[in-house]
Design an enzyme around this catalytic site. Sequence first.
Site, short mmCIF file in Angstrom:
data_model
loop_
_atom_site.label_atom_id
_atom_site.label_comp_id
_atom_site.label_asym_id
_atom_site.label_seq_id
_atom_site.Cartn_x
_atom_site.Cartn_y
_atom_site.Cartn_z
CG PHE A 84 -1.61 -1.29 1.25
CD1 PHE A 84 -2.61 -1.73 0.51
CD2 PHE A 84 -1.62 -1.79 2.59
CE1 PHE A 84 -3.15 -3.22 0.46
CE2 PHE A 84 -2.18 -3.14 2.87
CZ PHE A 84 -3.00 -3.74 1.66
N PRO B 64 -11.35 -8.27 -15.27
CG PRO B 64 -12.93 -8.30 -16.62
CD PRO B 64 -11.48 -8.71 -16.58
CD GLU C 112 -2.48 4.60 -6.25
OE1 GLU C 112 -2.05 4.77 -7.15
OE2 GLU C 112 -1.86 5.20 -5.09
#
Lengths: 739, 330
Positions: A242, A633, A706
Amino acid sequence: MKENYTGTPTNRVDGKAKVTGEAKYAAEFEAPGLLHGVVVNSAIAKGKIKRIDTSAALQLDGVHQVFTHENRPGYSWFDKHHQDEDAPPGSPFRPLGSDEIKFSMQPIALVVADTFELARYAALLVQVEYETEPHETNLEANLDQAYKPKKYKSPPPSSPRGDAAQAFERSAVKLEEAYAHPAHHHNPMEMHASIAIWHEGGKLTVYDKIQGVQNSQKYISTAFGIPQEDVQVISPYVGGAFGSGLRPQYQLFLSVLAARELKRAVKVVLTRQQMFSFGHRPHTIQKLAIGASEEGKLQAITHHAFAETSRFEDYNEDVVIWPGVLYDCHNVEVSHQLVGLDVYTPLDMRAPGGTTGTFALECAIDEMAYKLNMDPLEFRLKNYSEKDLNEDKPHSSKELKECYRQGAEKFGWANRMMEPRSMKEGHQLIGWGVAHGAWEAQQQEASAKAVLSPEGKLKVSSATADIGTGTYTVMTQIAAETMGLPLEDVTFELGDSTMPKSPLEGGSWTVSSVGSAVKLVCEKLQEELLKMAQNMKNSPFSEAKPEEVSFANGQMFLTHAPATSLPLTAILEQHEGEPIEAEASQKPDKEQKNYSSYSHSATFVEVQVDEELGTVKVTRIVTAVAAGRIINPKTGRSQILGGSVWGIGVALEEHTVLDHQLGRFMTHDLDKYHLPVNADVHETDVIFVEEKDDIVNPLGAKGLGEVGIVSVAPAICNAVFHATGKRIRELPITLDKLL
Amino acid sequence: MRPFTFTQSQDVDTAVQEVSKEGAKFIAGGTNLLDLMKIDVMSPSHLVDITQIALDTIEETEAGGIRLGALAKNADTAYHELVETRYPLLSHAILAGATAQLRNMATDGGNLLQRTRCYYFYDTHTPCNKREPGSGCSAIQGYNRDLAILGTSEHCIATHPSDMCVALAALEATVQVTGKNGARSIPFANFHRLPGDTPHLDSNLQPDEIITAIELPANGFATHYTYLKLRDRASYAFALVSVAAALELEGNTVKEARIALGGVAHKPWRVPQAEALLHGQQATRENFQKVAEAYLEGAKGFGHNDFKIELAKRAIVRALEQATKKEATA
Ligand SMILES: Cc1cc2nc3c(=O)[nH]c(=O)nc-3n(C[C@H](O)[C@H](O)[C@H](O)COP(=O)(O)OP(=O)(O)OC[C@H]3O[C@@H](n4cnc5c(N)ncnc54)[C@H](O)[C@@H]3O)c2cc1C
Ligand code: SF4
């Protein structure tokens, strides 16, 4: 027919390795004679180490050395030798640099022993005497010390457009509020860890938890003055990061320092508590003033951010770019100021600046909609911007309106009643909120190498990372589709500094950058294959130009006459049992400069708030995303789901508590630092809106890492207002604030 | 972690002997003690593993109640038929605590003796009278959002973090212990202590004593009860305020009321005189509010935790309303 691997939901190719434990993370590698290092951290926030007594630790059998500022080996002292690819301007922290304490929990010693248990015990025996000096860790109390940095890490805030002050004064409806976002720590599942293995002659092999192996390689090389080719950094798997792995952290530095000095292999793993001893999302206070006409046209936006940084580096992030990106408003003034405190330098954390800035802006916009008595979605549509006004450029594509439409429909927004506290079930007040967000779609230069074996198996590599985002899978899809090979015949390798150059995995640019390089290198192989085919006797391809051939099902064929084909393995026979190889580097196209490119999201949220007890439950989240082509996806959806869960954390739970008397973060474990748990997460929907973009990069894909987080927290805050009539402008919204 | 010696006891007598040694401590599920040892908050030099002792059964007592062996697991207790049917309040309280994995390891005896979650207690680089008597209390002036509002002292404002104990207090359990001087029974209200000037002592259990069982009296208030736990996330979080409420009703008239609060004091908080205000009264919101006011009399906040006073009052009212309506949890 050509297989369309991209655009098809695809299971992670590394899934099995991960669930069976075959996938190895930095701390899990073995080395002969491996020693274990445990870090001692400072008890105070500011001052000097008067005395550090390591004798009791050294007396234990099996303790090899205790490194401190007093006995550590020399290393380069120049700032630039400690600056890594993600370093903000300033003078980077050097572990064990001197007797000076610059922040609480600063690493001040490394105990190296035969076992982890012994090192940990010995670390308790290190006696430290400090000379304390007064510290300052309180952002709010030091706003008068705010300054504009000489150099910004991210692009400096844009200069004013129009006259925001005057336009605000003249506006019929005005809003002026301040919003506070607390400090957050990244807390990936995997703690930071490094193993440095010293080889005879001084070469090093290093296993590191990092979002870019070449960043660590260069950092070690310059900080310790070792030729770059003598350092190999390996990091095949990363258990989440992260942003915490964008910069090499101190465990890397210390493991290398110890390994070189002891001429051994040394492993240093941080504890969960120590995960709170380096970078964090900075505490940020934002002041917003918004003016609008009675009809709901935005007239003026000023957005000023005040954020903490350390005393030694000027960290800043994109907190105030969002008015220009998201709204059609011609009088805009923004600024980003820093307050130096006795803390470690803040660090990029998922959507750095975006999470913080969008929260404040999107809450303020909601407040303004209420002042105007206008539906918050309608207000946003009324001020929809077709252009990026910061840069005064058109968007390469922008389907945000479609996100609104599809998201609102799925959520049932049309049934919303405007009035706060107008929906209720028993003791539960029900609120619906909306917010939107964006994240820049960037492409960096990246390289890749491809090797095609005589059996027709393809191996592609690049020194990028997979921090859980699905890089392995997506690159495999891109390579398999480009080469027309079955997925099983393609492997993608990453996380080794000897591989072709790649940027850090961050900024949501990996698919666009590395993916474009993977595509290009496969195309290079195809040219090579065509040449080889043309050299074959009676070749049916002798006249074919590269653009006239296609690849599918392991065959090369003429696009206009598919019956004219050759299996790749037949062509490869020309190479006498040797594989063929290609390397390629892909740079962003110049045409991109004429456009702005952003992924966009719109989030709709339903909350239940107990009218007496203040407890909040997020019962529904619908996020619609427009991000160009979605290569996978399935992993893409996971990114947005993860962003939604994190958004719940941002809005309601996360907060690293700093005790200002002690100058110390106190919530330093996962019992006290709250992240959402399963029981906090309910219905979560993701919609990908179709968006065609031929400009953003050769893949037409924007990036999803993000954009999934930015719009969630403000939508929750706005839903809480709708439920309760209370505006909470300081995160997180815990129940005490709603009593 | 510091080095320690380790022994397994097979029976209560040897366990008592072993624990009488210098620096010795029992270890049961280890879910609290091991965490604290790893961060050097507790550093026993001798660990006495009691998990082999046959104290894990749950059975009926002659007095018509039940006996929970000290080594029965929290999960086994919560899902035990006798507990689920006759003491559902206890079952709900246990299940409101920790996580499934922890409850599978944690024992009933260990649950009573789990230590506070005060941030400063957990960080050996900060002053804390509970961890290091005489060093001071960082929380009083510091971040005390989670800490106590009742029964505090100038030396410590920690809370007892257990959920199970809140139900046990309301149900008036007794704790059966055995030490060098034999066995004794401690009423639950006397088991935990207030901090006073000895905040390092959490309970009245003597260092050589082992908990062998927890006994519950016959009345389990199995009809009108609620365990209401208010916390910062829906699971794996300690209570900011919790309420165990149990009522005996005749029509709408309260014959008996039991209320215990968690998350507000150094021990589960009960005020029998305040409970008595309800006896013979109607089960109405107004009456519940009166009790709530009486319960929080003398409560004192320390800044960050001021909100708990109002929250506790509202929680008491809600819990009593739910208990009246036979709603077991929020
Ligand atoms: C992350 C986390 C979250 C948690 N959340 C909650 C929560 O929400 N609510 C809640 O109530 N609890 C919660 N707990 C605490 C959990 O319930 C306790 O850790 C558990 O009950 C302790 O039992 P144990 O058997 O593991 O005790 P141990 O850790 O083995 O021992 C704890 C203490 O009790 C002593 N001891 C144990 N058994 C005996 C005995 N028979 N006689 C004398 N002394 C004994 C030990 O010497 C030690 O001092 C949580 C714990 C963790 C780690
Ligand atoms: S409240 Fe008690 S446990 Fe917390 S710091 Fe003060 S003395 Fe220690």
